[in-house]
Write a protein that holds these residues in place. Structure first.
Motif, PDB file in Angstrom:
ATOM      1  N   CYS A 155       0.818  -1.023   0.150  1.00 34.04           N
ATOM      2  CA  CYS A 155      -0.078   0.016  -0.098  1.00 34.04           C
ATOM      3  C   CYS A 155       0.864   1.401   0.094  1.00 34.04           C
ATOM      4  N   ARG A 156       0.029   2.250  -0.212  1.00 34.09           N
ATOM      5  CA  ARG A 156       0.879   3.769  -0.229  1.00 34.09           C
ATOM      6  C   ARG A 156       1.013   4.224   1.210  1.00 34.09           C
ATOM      7  N   GLY A 157      -0.004   3.977   1.969  1.00 36.16           N
ATOM      8  CA  GLY A 157       0.013   4.403   3.232  1.00 36.16           C
ATOM      9  C   GLY A 157      -1.275   3.780   3.906  1.00 36.16           C
ATOM     10  N   GLU A 158      -1.600   4.176   5.103  1.00 31.47           N
ATOM     11  CA  GLU A 158      -2.597   3.621   6.137  1.00 31.47           C
ATOM     12  C   GLU A 158      -3.936   4.175   5.379  1.00 31.47           C
ATOM     13  N   GLY A 159      -4.900   3.031   5.080  1.00 36.13           N
ATOM     14  CA  GLY A 159      -6.096   3.578   4.502  1.00 36.13           C
ATOM     15  C   GLY A 159      -6.003   4.013   3.148  1.00 36.13           C
ATOM     16  N   ASN A 160      -4.803   3.602   2.380  1.00 38.83           N
ATOM     17  CA  ASN A 160      -4.737   4.123   1.119  1.00 38.83           C
ATOM     18  C   ASN A 160      -4.605   3.204   0.138  1.00 38.83           C
ATOM     19  N   PHE A 161      -4.439   3.681  -1.227  1.00 39.58           N
ATOM     20  CA  PHE A 161      -4.654   2.870  -2.289  1.00 39.58           C
ATOM     21  C   PHE A 161      -3.395   1.912  -2.239  1.00 39.58           C
ATOM     22  N   GLY A 162      -3.471   0.667  -3.068  1.00 34.77           N
ATOM     23  CA  GLY A 162      -2.382  -0.370  -3.303  1.00 34.77           C
ATOM     24  C   GLY A 162      -3.045  -1.500  -3.764  1.00 34.77           C
ATOM     25  N   ILE A 163      -2.089  -2.296  -3.939  1.00 33.71           N
ATOM     26  CA  ILE A 163      -2.220  -3.735  -4.378  1.00 33.71           C
ATOM     27  C   ILE A 163      -2.718  -4.663  -3.078  1.00 33.71           C
ATOM     28  N   TYR A 164      -4.059  -5.004  -2.916  1.00 33.42           N
ATOM     29  CA  TYR A 164      -4.467  -5.745  -2.013  1.00 33.42           C
ATOM     30  C   TYR A 164      -4.788  -7.149  -2.571  1.00 33.42           C
ATOM     31  N   THR A 165      -4.498  -8.103  -1.771  1.00 33.47           N
ATOM     32  CA  THR A 165      -4.667  -9.691  -2.407  1.00 33.47           C
ATOM     33  C   THR A 165      -5.791 -10.179  -1.713  1.00 33.47           C
ATOM     34  N   ALA A 166      -6.445 -11.056  -2.448  1.00 35.99           N
ATOM     35  CA  ALA A 166      -7.682 -12.132  -1.926  1.00 35.99           C
ATOM     36  C   ALA A 166      -6.752 -13.141  -1.228  1.00 35.99           C
ATOM     37  N   ALA A 167      -7.320 -13.601  -0.107  1.00 38.58           N
ATOM     38  CA  ALA A 167      -6.452 -14.532   0.423  1.00 38.58           C
ATOM     39  C   ALA A 167      -7.184 -15.424   1.478  1.00 38.58           C
ATOM     40  N   SER A 168      -6.788 -16.492   1.804  1.00 39.66           N
ATOM     41  CA  SER A 168      -7.260 -17.484   2.991  1.00 39.66           C
ATOM     42  C   SER A 168      -6.481 -18.566   3.434  1.00 39.66           C
ATOM     43  N   ARG A 169      -6.898 -19.082   4.642  1.00 42.86           N
ATOM     44  CA  ARG A 169      -6.190 -20.202   5.116  1.00 42.86           C
ATOM     45  C   ARG A 169      -6.493 -21.676   4.827  1.00 42.86           C
ATOM     46  N   HIS A 170      -7.508 -21.572   3.833  1.00 38.57           N
ATOM     47  CA  HIS A 170      -7.725 -22.883   2.988  1.00 38.57           C
ATOM     48  C   HIS A 170      -6.659 -23.208   2.172  1.00 38.57           C
ATOM     49  N   GLN A 171      -6.328 -24.509   2.051  1.00 36.84           N
ATOM     50  CA  GLN A 171      -5.094 -25.021   1.391  1.00 36.84           C
ATOM     51  C   GLN A 171      -5.451 -24.640   0.025  1.00 36.84           C
ATOM     52  N   GLY A 172      -4.424 -23.600  -0.996  1.00 32.80           N
ATOM     53  CA  GLY A 172      -4.407 -23.746  -2.227  1.00 32.80           C
ATOM     54  C   GLY A 172      -5.204 -22.588  -2.918  1.00 32.80           C
TER      55      GLY A 172
END
Length: 400
Positions: free
Chosen positions: A316-333
């Motif tokens: 991210c560029r800064g707190e609460g700011n724009f950036g590359i945010y990924t989808a993710a989980s703790r499920h396998q794969g």
């Protein structure tokens, strides 16, 4: 004459050891199966959460002919965090009446005159509450079970704002998407014409949700079944995992998504972790992490982009700011996503993510990303990017 009593039979030491060894092998085979069964149950529960959210969003759309606004709420010129929420509320607040959380919605939508300990609070909080980071406001501390994936073990400690594992999709571009027509620095108040930042940012609103703007199913020109509406995220716990923690880099809008693979900020011996000295978004405040404010609609907390593949890193560029945010989980794969038609699908981490050396569409420069660069163009990020855009006419011909 008395008959001689036969010798008593028993286990020899060798036989006993063999039995113990067999039991050990059986337990060793059984435990992984039990763990796998438990994770399968958690994964199914997570999928059911998403299905219920999808029904809630569709029912909202049926009632108002539009999707709930992401980053909505109240604005008071010169107000404080206790008199308005600065237009920061997430979709997760708006759909509460449609996911069987009417009681919580009534608390939020009316004046609320109590602090977190139940003591009278004067003057009361206004309808729709104060800033979504306030840990004195009871509704923000209330954990909605439907908003948590059972595979994610991170829970609030003490009086913390409650968490979420589900976020909205904002597409494959992010430049200036943290403002969307309102000057955040002016007390959160709408400016005179309501277009502050809109000229710079609205053209890059390529996903289902566009902050501080209503969108609807009619805007999803690529088809509801071909467009991601929401997705899973992992709550940050401060341990520098790349898919739950956020690296801070002010040049994120000018660098390709692949840059941080070789930028010397990821631990080469533990590639799922940032290096200890890599600048982190949560430095100074452990709550500035993914998913740690369910009611906060800013990118850090409740949005994701379809740029990096699932379970990749966040920058991210800064707190609460724009950036590359990924989808993710703790499920396998991989992770779950909620499609526009309400279907829940599991997207693998190996999904085609196209050209990771292509800088995300955004500000003016010499690579065609400027005023007209990227407008009307298909996503450079393969199938994953195409699923995140709502109207670029990409043809989805691959199973996902």
């Amino acid at each position: 004459m008395m008959k001689q009593r036969g010798a008593q039979q028993g286990f020899t030491l060798v036989e006993l050891l063999v039995v113990i060894a067999i039991i050990g092998v059986l337990v060793g085979l059984l435990l992984p199966a039990v763990q796998a069964a438990r994770e399968a149950a958690r994964r199914m529960s997570c999928s059911n959460n998403f299905k219920q959210m999808g029904l809630g969003i569709h029912n909202y759309h049926s009632a108002y002919n539009k999707l709930p606004k992401h980053k909505s709420g109240t604005h008071v010129v010169g107000g404080t965090n206790y008199t308005h929420n600065r237009g920061y509320l997430s979709v997760l607040v708006g759909i509460l009446p449609y996911v069987e959380q009417q009681g919580l919605w009534e608390q939020i939508s009316n004046p609320f005159g109590f602090d977190r300990n139940g003591n009278v609070f004067t003057p009361p909080y206004p309808p729709m509450g104060g800033g979504p980071w306030l840990n004195e406001y009871q509704p923000w501390l209330t954990q909605v079970p439907m908003y948590r994936c059972p595979s994610d073990p991170v829970v609030p400690a003490g009086a913390q704002v409650a968490f979420t594992n589900y976020a909205v999709c904002v597409g494959d571009a992010f430049f200036e998407q943290q403002h969307n027509g309102f000057d955040d620095g002016n007390g959160g108040a709408e400016n005179t014409n309501g277009t502050w930042g809109a000229v710079a940012g609205n053209r890059w609103a390529r996903g289902t949700f566009h902050g501080r703007n209503f969108t609807g199913f009619r805007d999803i020109l690529d088809g509801l079944s071909n467009t991601v509406m929401c997705g899973e995220i992992v709550v940050g716990n401060g341990n520098r995992e790349i898919f739950s923690s956020i690296h801070r880099d002010g040049a994120v809008a000018d660098l390709p998504p692949s840059h941080w693979e070789t930028a010397g900020v990821i631990d080469p011996e533990r590639p799922q972790y940032w290096l200890p000295d890599a600048p982190a978004n949560w430095d100074g405040d452990p709550n500035h992490q993914r998913g740690r404010r369910w009611a906060d609609g800013r990118p850090t907390y409740t949005t994701f982009t379809t740029i990096r593949p699932p379970n990749s890193y966040n920058v991210c560029r800064g707190e609460g700011n724009f950036g590359i945010y990924t989808a993710a989980s703790r499920h396998q794969g991989g992770c779950h996503v909620l499609m526009g038609d309400g279907a829940v699908k599991f997207i693998t981490s190996s999904i085609d993510a196209g050209n990771q050396d292509h800088v995300a569409y955004g500000r003016d420069n010499n690579d065609g990303r400027g005023v007209n660069g990227g407008v009307g163009r298909e996503s450079p990020y393969g199938l994953w990017g195409a699923l995140g855009t709502k109207g670029m006419k990409e043809v989805i011909s691959t199973e996902f």
